[in-house]
Scaffold this motif. Structure first.
Motif, PDB file in Angstrom:
ATOM      1  N   GLY A  18     -37.000 -13.050  48.934  1.00  0.00           N
ATOM      2  CA  GLY A  18     -37.697 -12.703  47.707  1.00  0.00           C
ATOM      3  C   GLY A  18     -37.978 -13.943  46.892  1.00  0.00           C
ATOM      4  O   GLY A  18     -38.283 -15.009  47.426  1.00  0.00           O
TER       5      GLY A  18
ATOM      6  N   SER B 293     -39.081 -12.587  40.416  1.00  0.00           N
ATOM      7  CA  SER B 293     -38.849 -11.184  40.091  1.00  0.00           C
ATOM      8  C   SER B 293     -37.675 -10.995  39.138  1.00  0.00           C
ATOM      9  O   SER B 293     -37.351  -9.868  38.772  1.00  0.00           O
ATOM     10  CB  SER B 293     -38.605 -10.381  41.372  1.00  0.00           C
ATOM     11  OG  SER B 293     -37.416 -10.794  42.015  1.00  0.00           O
ATOM     12  N   ALA B 294     -37.055 -12.108  38.717  1.00  0.00           N
ATOM     13  CA  ALA B 294     -35.882 -12.009  37.837  1.00  0.00           C
ATOM     14  C   ALA B 294     -36.261 -11.899  36.373  1.00  0.00           C
ATOM     15  O   ALA B 294     -35.435 -11.522  35.543  1.00  0.00           O
ATOM     16  CB  ALA B 294     -34.967 -13.221  38.051  1.00  0.00           C
TER      17      ALA B 294
ATOM     18  N   ALA C 143     -45.298 -12.487  41.530  1.00  0.00           N
ATOM     19  CA  ALA C 143     -44.084 -11.943  40.928  1.00  0.00           C
ATOM     20  C   ALA C 143     -43.985 -10.442  41.163  1.00  0.00           C
ATOM     21  O   ALA C 143     -42.909  -9.922  41.478  1.00  0.00           O
ATOM     22  CB  ALA C 143     -44.060 -12.248  39.431  1.00  0.00           C
ATOM     23  N   CYS C 144     -45.096  -9.734  41.030  1.00  0.00           N
ATOM     24  CA  CYS C 144     -45.085  -8.290  41.268  1.00  0.00           C
ATOM     25  C   CYS C 144     -44.801  -7.985  42.735  1.00  0.00           C
ATOM     26  O   CYS C 144     -44.064  -7.031  43.054  1.00  0.00           O
ATOM     27  CB  CYS C 144     -46.419  -7.680  40.848  1.00  0.00           C
ATOM     28  SG  CYS C 144     -46.663  -7.610  39.060  1.00  0.00           S
TER      29      CYS C 144
ATOM     30  N   LYS D  77     -43.067  -9.847  44.860  1.00  0.00           N
ATOM     31  CA  LYS D  77     -41.668 -10.129  45.159  1.00  0.00           C
ATOM     32  C   LYS D  77     -40.731  -9.126  44.478  1.00  0.00           C
ATOM     33  O   LYS D  77     -39.651  -8.831  44.991  1.00  0.00           O
ATOM     34  CB  LYS D  77     -41.329 -11.560  44.747  1.00  0.00           C
ATOM     35  CG  LYS D  77     -41.956 -12.619  45.645  1.00  0.00           C
ATOM     36  CD  LYS D  77     -41.535 -12.451  47.108  1.00  0.00           C
ATOM     37  CE  LYS D  77     -42.035 -13.600  47.973  1.00  0.00           C
ATOM     38  NZ  LYS D  77     -41.599 -13.462  49.391  1.00  0.00           N
ATOM     39  N   SER D  78     -41.123  -8.602  43.330  1.00  0.00           N
ATOM     40  CA  SER D  78     -40.341  -7.526  42.719  1.00  0.00           C
ATOM     41  C   SER D  78     -40.343  -6.303  43.628  1.00  0.00           C
ATOM     42  O   SER D  78     -39.341  -5.609  43.766  1.00  0.00           O
ATOM     43  CB  SER D  78     -40.925  -7.165  41.346  1.00  0.00           C
ATOM     44  OG  SER D  78     -40.800  -8.242  40.446  1.00  0.00           O
TER      45      SER D  78
ATOM     46  N   ASP E  27     -37.816  -6.676  46.370  1.00  0.00           N
ATOM     47  CA  ASP E  27     -36.467  -6.302  45.936  1.00  0.00           C
ATOM     48  C   ASP E  27     -36.237  -4.807  46.146  1.00  0.00           C
ATOM     49  O   ASP E  27     -35.219  -4.380  46.698  1.00  0.00           O
ATOM     50  CB  ASP E  27     -36.266  -6.625  44.452  1.00  0.00           C
ATOM     51  CG  ASP E  27     -36.232  -8.119  44.157  1.00  0.00           C
ATOM     52  OD1 ASP E  27     -36.265  -8.919  45.109  1.00  0.00           O
ATOM     53  OD2 ASP E  27     -36.191  -8.471  42.966  1.00  0.00           O
ATOM     54  N   LYS E  28     -37.172  -3.991  45.666  1.00  0.00           N
ATOM     55  CA  LYS E  28     -37.019  -2.541  45.754  1.00  0.00           C
ATOM     56  C   LYS E  28     -37.162  -2.047  47.185  1.00  0.00           C
ATOM     57  O   LYS E  28     -36.451  -1.116  47.612  1.00  0.00           O
ATOM     58  CB  LYS E  28     -38.044  -1.860  44.842  1.00  0.00           C
ATOM     59  CG  LYS E  28     -37.828  -0.366  44.650  1.00  0.00           C
ATOM     60  CD  LYS E  28     -36.429  -0.058  44.128  1.00  0.00           C
ATOM     61  CE  LYS E  28     -36.161  -0.670  42.770  1.00  0.00           C
ATOM     62  NZ  LYS E  28     -34.799  -0.314  42.257  1.00  0.00           N
TER      63      LYS E  28
ATOM     64  N   CYS F 275     -31.711  -8.869  50.542  1.00  0.00           N
ATOM     65  CA  CYS F 275     -32.754  -9.769  50.047  1.00  0.00           C
ATOM     66  C   CYS F 275     -32.124 -11.011  49.436  1.00  0.00           C
ATOM     67  O   CYS F 275     -31.125 -10.915  48.713  1.00  0.00           O
ATOM     68  CB  CYS F 275     -33.601  -9.051  49.004  1.00  0.00           C
ATOM     69  SG  CYS F 275     -34.912 -10.052  48.271  1.00  0.00           S
TER      70      CYS F 275
ATOM     71  N   ARG G  39     -33.078 -14.176  46.950  1.00  0.00           N
ATOM     72  CA  ARG G  39     -34.063 -14.701  46.004  1.00  0.00           C
ATOM     73  C   ARG G  39     -33.767 -16.175  45.743  1.00  0.00           C
ATOM     74  O   ARG G  39     -32.844 -16.504  44.990  1.00  0.00           O
ATOM     75  CB  ARG G  39     -34.024 -13.926  44.686  1.00  0.00           C
ATOM     76  CG  ARG G  39     -34.370 -12.473  44.829  1.00  0.00           C
ATOM     77  CD  ARG G  39     -34.677 -11.798  43.507  1.00  0.00           C
ATOM     78  NE  ARG G  39     -33.631 -11.932  42.505  1.00  0.00           N
ATOM     79  CZ  ARG G  39     -33.539 -11.144  41.432  1.00  0.00           C
ATOM     80  NH1 ARG G  39     -34.417 -10.175  41.240  1.00  0.00           N
ATOM     81  NH2 ARG G  39     -32.572 -11.312  40.562  1.00  0.00           N
TER      82      ARG G  39
ATOM     83  N   THR H 211     -29.340 -13.634  44.403  1.00  0.00           N
ATOM     84  CA  THR H 211     -30.081 -14.779  43.873  1.00  0.00           C
ATOM     85  C   THR H 211     -29.323 -16.065  44.173  1.00  0.00           C
ATOM     86  O   THR H 211     -28.164 -16.214  43.801  1.00  0.00           O
ATOM     87  CB  THR H 211     -30.287 -14.636  42.354  1.00  0.00           C
ATOM     88  OG1 THR H 211     -30.978 -13.408  42.089  1.00  0.00           O
ATOM     89  CG2 THR H 211     -31.107 -15.789  41.811  1.00  0.00           C
TER      90      THR H 211
END
Length: 267
Positions: A144, A148-149, A159-160, A162-163, A166-167, A185, A187, A244
Motif C-alpha cells: 500500500g 492512505s494514512a 491516495a484513494c 491505495k486506501s 487497505d480495505k 498489507c 504501507r 505501516t
C-alpha cells in the motif's frame, strides 16, 4: 536462511526499487522468486544478481494494465513450478497523471484507480484458485502506501487507490481466511531507492527526515524484511493487517518536528 524454502513467490514490479529489495530478500531465504516487469533487460539483470548470490529466480514479463498479462503470469508460473505459495502485489501504475481534484478529469482519476486498485484486485482474483489448492493455503501481501494514512495536497487518485488496497486486504482476509489464505498489507513510508533518489527534492527529504523517528530514510530492504515475514510460516497468525513501515513518520502529531526545532514539548 531457509525461512521460505520450497515456496514459489511472485513479486510484481520487481525490476526496480522496493520490488527488487523484496525479491532479493525472499530469494536469500531460499524461495523460488518470480521477477516481473515490463522491461526484460532489467528483469534479467535482477535474476542474474539473485543467481550470483546463490538464489533462484525466474523472469516473466508483466503489465499491470493488462488482464491478459496478469492471467499469463499466474498460469505460466503454476505450469512451470507446479504450485504458487505467495503473491506480493508491489507493482503500481507509472506515468499516469495525478494531482488535485480541480486538475484531474474523471477519466484520469479512474485510470489511476483502475491500475493501482483494480490491478491489485485482479491479481488476487487470478492467484486465488492456485493458493486454494495448497494444503497450507498461501499468503498475499499487498504493498500500500502511507498516502492512505491521511490527507495531503496532491496525488488524490493514488491516495484513494491505495486506501482501497487497505480495505481490499481486510475483505480478502475475511473471505478466504477460513481457507488458510492470509492477506496483509504493508504501507511504506519514504523509501529512497537508486531509481528515485535523484527525483526527490532536498526540501522534501528534509521535511520527511525531521519527522521520521530515527536518523535515516527507509530503504527497499526495510519493506523486504517485513514481506519475508508475512510470506513465511512465522506469520501464520497474521491476517487482515495493514502495517505501516515508515520509521514512525505517521505515529505522531504534526507538530513534533516543529517542537524539536523550538526545543519545546508542547504549547
Amino acid at each position: 536462511m531457509d525461512r521460505l524454502k520450497d515456496k514459489v513467490v511472485i513479486v510484481t514490479g520487481s525490476t526496480s526499487g522496493i520490488g527488487i529489495g523484496i525479491a532479493k530478500l525472499c530469494a536469500a531465504e531460499a524461495a523460488q522468486v518470480v521477477i516481473t516487469g515490463r522491461n526484460v533487460e532489467r528483469g534479467q539483470k535482477v535474476v542474474n544478481e539473485i543467481e550470483a548470490a546463490g538464489g533462484k529466480a525466474w523472469f516473466h514479463a508483466f503489465d499491470l494494465t493488462s488482464t491478459e498479462s496478469m492471467h499469463a503470469l499466474i498460469a505460466d508460473t503454476a505450469e512451470k513450478f507446479g504450485h504458487i505459495d505467495a503473491l506480493v502485489n508491489n507493482a503500481a501504475g507509472m506515468g499516469l497523471k495525478d494531482g488535485r481534484v480541480d486538475e484531474l478529469t474523471l477519466e484520469e482519476f479512474n485510470a489511476v484507480v483502475t491500475t493501482d486498485l483494480g490491478g491489485t484486485f485482479n491479481m488476487i482474483k487470478e492467484v486465488l484458485p492456485y493458493l486454494l489448492k495448497n494444503e497450507k493455503g498461501g499468503s498475499i501481501v499487498n504493498i500500500g502506501s502511507m498516502a492512505s494514512a491521511g490527507g495531503d495536497l496532491g496525488t488524490i487518485a493514488y491516495a484513494c487507490a491505495k486506501s482501497g488496497v487497505d480495505k481490499l486486504t481486510e475483505y480478502v482476509a475475511c473471505m478466504y481466511g477460513p481457507k488458510n489464505i492470509r492477506c496483509n498489507c504493508v504501507r511504506p513510508g519514504l523509501i529512497v531507492t537508486p531509481q528515485n533518489e535523484g527525483r526527490i527534492p532536498d526540501a522534501l527529504k528534509t521535511i520527511f527526515l525531521s519527522n521520521i523517528l530515527g536518523t535515516r530514510y527507509g530503504a527497499p530492504e526495510d519493506i523486504g524484511h517485513l514481506c519475508v515475514y508475512l510470506v513465511s510460516d512465522e506469520s501464520d497468525y497474521m491476517n487482515g493487517q495493514v502495517l505501516t513501515c515508515d520509521g514512525g513518520l505517521n505515529s505522531h502529531t504534526p507538530t513534533v518536528a516543529q517542537f524539536r526545532t523550538m526545543a519545546g514539548r508542547t504549547w
